[in-house]
Write an enzyme that holds these catalytic residues in place. Structure first.
Site, mmCIF file in Angstrom:
data_model
loop_
_atom_site.group_PDB
_atom_site.id
_atom_site.type_symbol
_atom_site.label_atom_id
_atom_site.label_comp_id
_atom_site.label_asym_id
_atom_site.label_seq_id
_atom_site.Cartn_x
_atom_site.Cartn_y
_atom_site.Cartn_z
ATOM 1 N N LYS A 95 7.555 1.861 3.792
ATOM 2 C CA LYS A 95 7.165 0.623 4.506
ATOM 3 C C LYS A 95 5.759 0.175 4.124
ATOM 4 O O LYS A 95 4.930 -0.153 4.967
ATOM 5 C CB LYS A 95 7.270 0.805 6.028
ATOM 6 C CG LYS A 95 8.672 1.169 6.504
ATOM 7 C CD LYS A 95 8.794 1.188 7.995
ATOM 8 C CE LYS A 95 10.151 1.620 8.468
ATOM 9 N NZ LYS A 95 10.494 3.049 8.193
HETATM 10 O O1 LIG Z 1 13.936 -0.628 11.471
HETATM 11 C C1 LIG Z 1 13.852 0.548 11.088
HETATM 12 C C2 LIG Z 1 13.373 0.900 9.845
HETATM 13 C C3 LIG Z 1 13.368 2.206 9.483
HETATM 14 N N1 LIG Z 1 13.802 3.183 10.319
HETATM 15 C C4 LIG Z 1 13.784 4.577 9.822
HETATM 16 O O2 LIG Z 1 15.134 5.042 9.750
HETATM 17 C C5 LIG Z 1 15.226 6.383 10.215
HETATM 18 C C6 LIG Z 1 16.073 6.435 11.479
HETATM 19 O O3 LIG Z 1 16.191 7.757 11.934
HETATM 20 P P1 LIG Z 1 17.242 8.187 13.083
HETATM 21 O O4 LIG Z 1 16.930 9.625 13.321
HETATM 22 O O5 LIG Z 1 18.624 7.975 12.539
HETATM 23 O O6 LIG Z 1 16.972 7.346 14.266
HETATM 24 C C7 LIG Z 1 13.786 6.850 10.421
HETATM 25 O O7 LIG Z 1 13.339 7.412 9.200
HETATM 26 C C8 LIG Z 1 13.015 5.572 10.683
HETATM 27 O O8 LIG Z 1 11.667 5.664 10.269
HETATM 28 C C9 LIG Z 1 14.272 2.838 11.544
HETATM 29 O O9 LIG Z 1 14.695 3.693 12.356
HETATM 30 N N2 LIG Z 1 14.303 1.527 11.903
#
Ligand SMILES: O=c1ccn([C@@H]2O[C@H](COP(=O)(O)O)[C@@H](O)[C@H]2O)c(=O)[nH]1
Length: 279
Positions: A95
């Site tokens: 990001k």
């Molecule tokens: O809008 C966003 C952008 C990035 N993320 C990232 O995705 C994963 C989600 O992890 P979970 O454990 O499946 O919730 C995490 O690396 C976030 O930094 C997001 O969740 N939302």
């Protein structure tokens, strides 16, 4: 092969839209991996090998490595994925967003140091802040659009010229920034209504869709809203729900076998909504 070609091929050959997120939290590791200097690498390597045939991509989140001064283990992991699973796109979730000169360095970090196929970037600083990533024409640049967190609405839902800001981002990327066909967008599974709006704006552009699993996004609503004209078009990410899946009681399952089971179940649940058979 470009990022988008590699991703399209993985959707087809793996019959999967599941992106396995690699967010290693040492406090949740099995006991035998805690306290080991290479524990993060070994944990992620086991997850990667156990889930690769159920996945269309892997997404390491850089913060989990950097916070523990474990960038060397992220480097080793990226190299491992590219060597042992070369057909699966590697998306570095960083990001990034900064002025052009600094963005050049971030692009080198993502595409040289980690050799990622794609990187996530923040559009807030505008076209010149994303231009250095676009110089790497075979790599993907995945722009935050409508994020999965509740606070994303604070700015992304602001009305600008009668439309929410996230729709302007989608249009800007689709119509101006995507000259090389290398862009994607991040849109949260927690907002299927907005996911459908973005899909309508950007045509078949690939979307990275986090928010199922631990964040509670609905798979059926996500697939209905986000699929492209070919029934694919998304990397639907799940991290914690797969990484820290509980072994079935009395089954003798190891942590990676449990992760594999949940990854396969998630892939199959997505495919059922696409009208495809499981497995
Ligand atoms: O809008 C966003 C952008 C990035 N993320 C990232 O995705 C994963 C989600 O992890 P979970 O454990 O499946 O919730 C995490 O690396 C976030 O930094 C997001 O969740 N939302």
């Amino acid at each position: 092969m470009s990022f988008t070609e590699k991703l399209s091929s993985a959707w087809r050959t793996r019959n999967s839209l599941l992106c396995v997120g690699l967010d290693p939290d040492v406090s949740r590791f099995p006991a035998h991996l805690q306290g080991r200097p290479d524990g993060i690498f070994e944990f992620c390597k086991s997850i990667v090998d156990a889930t690769a045939d159920a996945a269309c991509s892997f997404k390491p989140q850089i913060a989990y490595f950097a916070a523990l001064r474990a960038e060397d283990q992220l480097e080793a992991l990226c190299k491992y994925i590219r060597t042992h699973h070369p057909d699966l796109p590697l998306v570095l979730d960083a990001k990034r967003g900064d002025i052009g000169a600094t963005a050049e360095q971030y692009a080198r970090e993502a595409f040289e140091r980690y050799d990622a196929d794609a990187v996530t970037v923040n559009p807030y600083m505008g076209a010149d802040s994303v231009a250095p990533y676009m110089e790497w024409q075979d790599r993907g640049v995945i722009v935050l659009c409508r994020t999965s967190n509740p606070g994303g609405s604070d700015l992304q839902f602001m009305q600008v010229d009668g439309r929410p800001l996230y729709q302007h981002v989608a249009r800007l990327v689709a119509e101006k920034w995507n000259r090389n066909g290398q862009c994607g967008l991040v849109v949260g599974a927690t907002f299927p209504g907005e996911l459908a709006q973005v899909r309508a704006i950007v045509g078949d552009m690939p979307l990275l869709v986090p928010g199922i699993g631990a964040q509670g996004g609905d798979i059926a609503a996500t697939v209905a809203a986000g699929r492209d004209g070919h029934g694919a078009g998304m990397m639907i990410n799940s991290s914690r729900a797969i990484l820290y899946a509980q072994p079935l009681a009395g089954s003798g399952e190891t942590f990676d076998q449990a992760a594999r089971r949940v990854a396969c179940e998630t892939r199959d649940a997505i495919n059922r909504e696409r009208g495809l058979a499981a497995g």
